[in-house]
Motif scaffolding. Sequence first.
Motif, PDB file in Angstrom:
ATOM      1  N   ALA A 173      16.813  53.309  45.005  1.00 38.37           N
ATOM      2  CA  ALA A 173      17.017  52.232  45.989  1.00 38.37           C
ATOM      3  C   ALA A 173      18.340  52.407  46.732  1.00 38.37           C
ATOM      4  O   ALA A 173      18.460  52.055  47.910  1.00 38.37           O
ATOM      5  CB  ALA A 173      16.970  50.878  45.277  1.00 38.37           C
ATOM      6  N   LYS A 174      19.298  52.977  46.025  1.00 38.30           N
ATOM      7  CA  LYS A 174      20.622  53.132  46.643  1.00 38.30           C
ATOM      8  C   LYS A 174      20.556  54.075  47.852  1.00 38.30           C
ATOM      9  O   LYS A 174      21.310  53.929  48.813  1.00 38.30           O
ATOM     10  CB  LYS A 174      21.601  53.673  45.599  1.00 38.30           C
ATOM     11  N   GLN A 197      19.886  52.408  51.165  1.00 43.61           N
ATOM     12  CA  GLN A 197      20.895  51.444  51.618  1.00 43.61           C
ATOM     13  C   GLN A 197      21.923  52.175  52.499  1.00 43.61           C
ATOM     14  O   GLN A 197      23.062  52.387  52.106  1.00 43.61           O
ATOM     15  CB  GLN A 197      21.580  50.805  50.397  1.00 43.61           C
TER      16      GLN A 197
END
Length: 676
Positions: free
Chosen positions: A648-649, A652
């Motif tokens: 998920a990082k 971002q």
Amino acid sequence: MSSILIIVFAPLLAAIVAGLGNRALGSFAAKLVTTGALFLSCALSWPIFLGYLGGDVPAAVVPVLNWVQSGDMTFDWALRVDALTAVMLVVITTVSALVHLYSWGYMDEDPDQPRFFAYLSLFTFAMLMLVTADNLVQMFFGWEGVGLASYLLIGFWFKKPSANAAAIKAFVVNRVGDFGFMLGIFGTFLVFGTVSIPEILAAAPAMEGASTIGFLGMRLDTMTILCLLLFIGAMGKSAQLGLHIWLPDAMEGPTPVSALIHAATMVTAGVFMVCRLSPMFEAAPDALTFVTFIGAATCLFAATIGTTQWDIKRVIAYSTCSQLGYMFFAAGVGAYGAAMFHLFTHAFFKALLFLGAGSVIHAMHHEQDMRYYGALRKQIPLTFWAMMAGTLAITGVGVLGVFGFAGFYSKDAILEAAFASGTEMGRTAFWVGAFAALLTSFYSWRLMFLTFWGKPRWADSEHIQHAVHGEHETPDEEHGDSTHANVHPHEGTAGYHPHESPWTMLVPLGLLSIGAVFAGFVFHHAFIDEAAFWNGSIAYNEGLIHAMHEVPLWVKLTATIVMLIGLAIAWLAYIRDTSIPEKTATQLGPVYRFLYNKWYFDELYRLVFIVPALWLGRVFWKGGDEGIIDRFGPNGAAWVVEKGAVAAKRVQSGLLTSYALIMLLGLVAAVTWVLF
């Protein structure tokens, strides 16, 4: 009979006050409250017992509260008082009151006295609950309460690893027996449809050979199975062969605990239970044969070990184990009155011996090895005469037909009953008991000669040297957990003189000495010959009592003869020629080591039970807990979350166009799902 409520609940109230008050209450107040409550219970118990000596006094039941109503199982909490209960009330409250008083002196320097006295009173309450039970569930409540309190008392010095280990060992071994006891209670309810003891005992005679029950894939006699299961509980609580291994280790507790647990209360609970349920056992002859066998085997086994031990408390502990064997084989041949009589007399002389040993240990600066004693009879004369009374009682010294010490009457009655029973197992128990009586005499006089005669052997004791040189020690070190550095073992002991104990320790010794001397002479007729005294509280066999009085003279003389032989051997080996024990131990070699190492029961159980259990525990721990549960449970979930967070990082990025693209893809996916 309203006094029974005070007798039972005064110790509980005192335990609550002392336990919750603890150091805020202070040592003196805690000791005063608990000791006062026990002497009150004792004072109220004796009139009840003496009232039953008049004969033909009916049982009384005092209700306490409504307890359980669940389907077919309905019973109340009620206190049952009959002759059997009265005997136990006197034994428990008398010994416990004197142990409380004795502990004033023995535990005087301990910083945790309120906790100790609270545990003592809690133990007494649990035991009183057990013996006043009107139903099996109430008896089990007291049974488990005694187990809990004994765990707390044995492990009282919890900073000592050996005390902790001994407490856990006692607790675990007793749980094994208690499992059998529980199964016996479950089965009894299944068969009789009630847990009320009077109702069960009334129905028991009609059940003899009347039915079978499925057990372990076989059809077996119902009453035999029930009684064997109940007896397994007695084996654990009363330290019979196989479940005895906790008893000697329990010596890690303070000496007053040894006297309370191993003389008059906890270890006699099994004997009491068998006698209370004697009509059930009478309906199961095969179970009685097993009881006789285990009792006789324990009697002999423990006596052989007692002859080789050097720790004064362990000698007396194995003596307790042996005497309990006598009680059980008396019950096994149907002489329940003789079993209870020996329980009664044994309480006085065994508590006396334990507390006397504590007085010796106190005088010898907590040295417990008899090899470092000697010549103490002039140094501590009051303790000497008290222990002499206890030794004369346990060895059964007496003049036939004139007077005898306590054990003379009760042990003779058991041997005569075993011989008169007419069964093969009974006759075997007689000969085993006679040989065990010889060993009892030997190890008892061995203890006396090593302790009170000969030359002082204090120079080799680290504890005595420690006292001479006045080094500082902690309370835990005082009680056997210390090491004494920089003290040469052969430095002189001129600076140390054994001292008599304080009056709080000597008064209980004096009162118990009266019981050890006179209890048998005064009460033997009521216990053995008077059916009216028992008044149905135990199964009373008139034919066996008559046969006991008709046995040949040589049977009556057997106990006295073997006592004299044991005394002569001990005198020869420990007074006349002190080189004999070492020569004998060398010549016997493996036999001596076998007995000294307690028949290697601890090593056998470690190999058979403990090592496999630890291995199985490691398998479940490493393979099951860590390898499966943790791996695919919390650790696996944490790994998934961690990897998901890493993925998920990456999205971002902080770019508005990237977020708009992700939102658009999500919207397309949602619409697609709705349409199709």
